[in-house]
Write a protein that holds these residues in place. Structure first.
Motif, PDB file in Angstrom:
ATOM      1  N   VAL A  29       0.849  -1.192   0.000  1.00 47.60           N
ATOM      2  CA  VAL A  29       0.000   0.000   0.000  1.00 47.60           C
ATOM      3  C   VAL A  29       0.884   1.240   0.000  1.00 47.60           C
ATOM      4  N   GLY A  30       0.638   2.142  -0.943  1.00 52.59           N
ATOM      5  CA  GLY A  30       1.379   3.404  -0.985  1.00 52.59           C
ATOM      6  C   GLY A  30       2.708   3.265  -1.690  1.00 52.59           C
ATOM      7  N   ASP A  42       0.924  -5.845  -9.799  1.00 52.46           N
ATOM      8  CA  ASP A  42      -0.234  -5.406 -10.582  1.00 52.46           C
ATOM      9  C   ASP A  42      -0.830  -4.198  -9.864  1.00 52.46           C
ATOM     10  N   PHE A  43      -0.653  -3.019 -10.442  1.00 52.32           N
ATOM     11  CA  PHE A  43      -1.104  -1.781  -9.804  1.00 52.32           C
ATOM     12  C   PHE A  43      -2.598  -1.562 -10.026  1.00 52.32           C
ATOM     13  N   ILE A  44      -3.297  -1.307  -8.931  1.00 54.01           N
ATOM     14  CA  ILE A  44      -4.699  -0.896  -9.020  1.00 54.01           C
ATOM     15  C   ILE A  44      -4.679   0.586  -9.371  1.00 54.01           C
ATOM     16  N   ALA A 157      -0.744  -1.946  -4.842  1.00 51.89           N
ATOM     17  CA  ALA A 157      -0.310  -2.913  -5.851  1.00 51.89           C
ATOM     18  C   ALA A 157      -0.335  -4.324  -5.269  1.00 51.89           C
ATOM     19  N   ILE A 158      -0.755  -5.284  -6.084  1.00 53.82           N
ATOM     20  CA  ILE A 158      -0.839  -6.691  -5.682  1.00 53.82           C
ATOM     21  C   ILE A 158       0.320  -7.456  -6.317  1.00 53.82           C
ATOM     22  N   LYS A 189      -3.202   8.379   7.529  1.00 51.14           N
ATOM     23  CA  LYS A 189      -2.639   9.034   8.714  1.00 51.14           C
ATOM     24  C   LYS A 189      -2.770   8.145   9.944  1.00 51.14           C
ATOM     25  N   LYS A 190      -3.953   7.563  10.136  1.00 50.04           N
ATOM     26  CA  LYS A 190      -4.203   6.708  11.296  1.00 50.04           C
ATOM     27  C   LYS A 190      -3.262   5.509  11.299  1.00 50.04           C
ATOM     28  N   ASN A 191      -3.133   4.842  10.148  1.00 54.69           N
ATOM     29  CA  ASN A 191      -2.307   3.637  10.079  1.00 54.69           C
ATOM     30  C   ASN A 191      -0.818   3.945  10.183  1.00 54.69           C
TER      31      ASN A 191
END
Length: 204
Positions: A29-30, A42-44, A157-158, A189-191
């Protein structure tokens, strides 16, 4: 969708990419999209957030950043395995004699070296950079300059070797719905803050 997820710390950024390539984790993620990463990820294609890359210097440094050419003559600290926007990577590559680069293992070390004067410039995400500076107690020693170096989009991305690749279309639909509700930035921000707590207040 009802897919259980788990966020784990697996080590420095080069290791994250390596094990994603091997399929030992399901996704990242990110992450910036580039040609090399598309070989194993594989990018979403639903941007999560627009990320700004900014210049950080030791507080009191008289350096003025006006354009990429301003970086000539500086010593730039870069995280091992990290990549900038491709156009900026090409700029650095074509000015290797004028911009000295130091490759550094962790984000925390990157900013500690900047604060101590062992390097004089760091270019990093303002969001992540500000968090690391805060947790390392360096807010009174480092400052961010304007304008930004560039801005680029972060994606989810997966791994192409993940069993969840078959759920790609459903994941994309869910991401679109979450973004439409403006939940992404608050979740990021939270994560990020939770991640630093899990790490005992230490950035990687």
């Amino acid at each position: 969708m009802n897919i259980p997820t788990q966020t784990i710390y697996v080590g420095p950024w080069p290791r994250v990419q390596s094990i994603a390539e091997k399929g030992e984790i399901d996704g990242i993620v990110g992450i910036y999209k580039n040609v090399n990463r598309e070989k194993y990820l594989d990018f979403i294609l639903v941007p999560l957030i627009k990320n700004k890359a900014v210049v950080y210097v030791k507080k009191g440094d008289p350096f003025q950043f006006k354009s990429w050419d301003s970086l000539k003559g500086r010593t730039l600290g870069i995280l091992i395995g990290d990549r900038y926007m491709e156009r900026f990577e090409l700029f650095l590559s074509s000015h290797r004699k004028e911009i000295k680069v130091e490759r550094i293992k962790t984000i925390r070390q990157l900013f500690l070296m900047l604060a101590s004067g062992r390097i004089d410039t760091v270019i990093y995400s303002n969001f992540v950079g500000d968090l690391v500076i805060k947790e390392a107690g360096l807010a009174d020693k480092i400052e961010m300059l304007q304008p930004e170096v560039y801005s680029a989009e972060f994606f989810f991305a997966i791994s192409r070797k993940s069993s969840f690749i078959k759920d790609r279309s459903n994941i994309e639909k869910q991401l679109k719905a979450t973004i439409a509700k403006n939940h992404i930035e608050s979740l990021v921000k939270k994560n990020a803050e939770e991640y630093l707590k899990i790490r005992g207040g230490k950035a990687p």
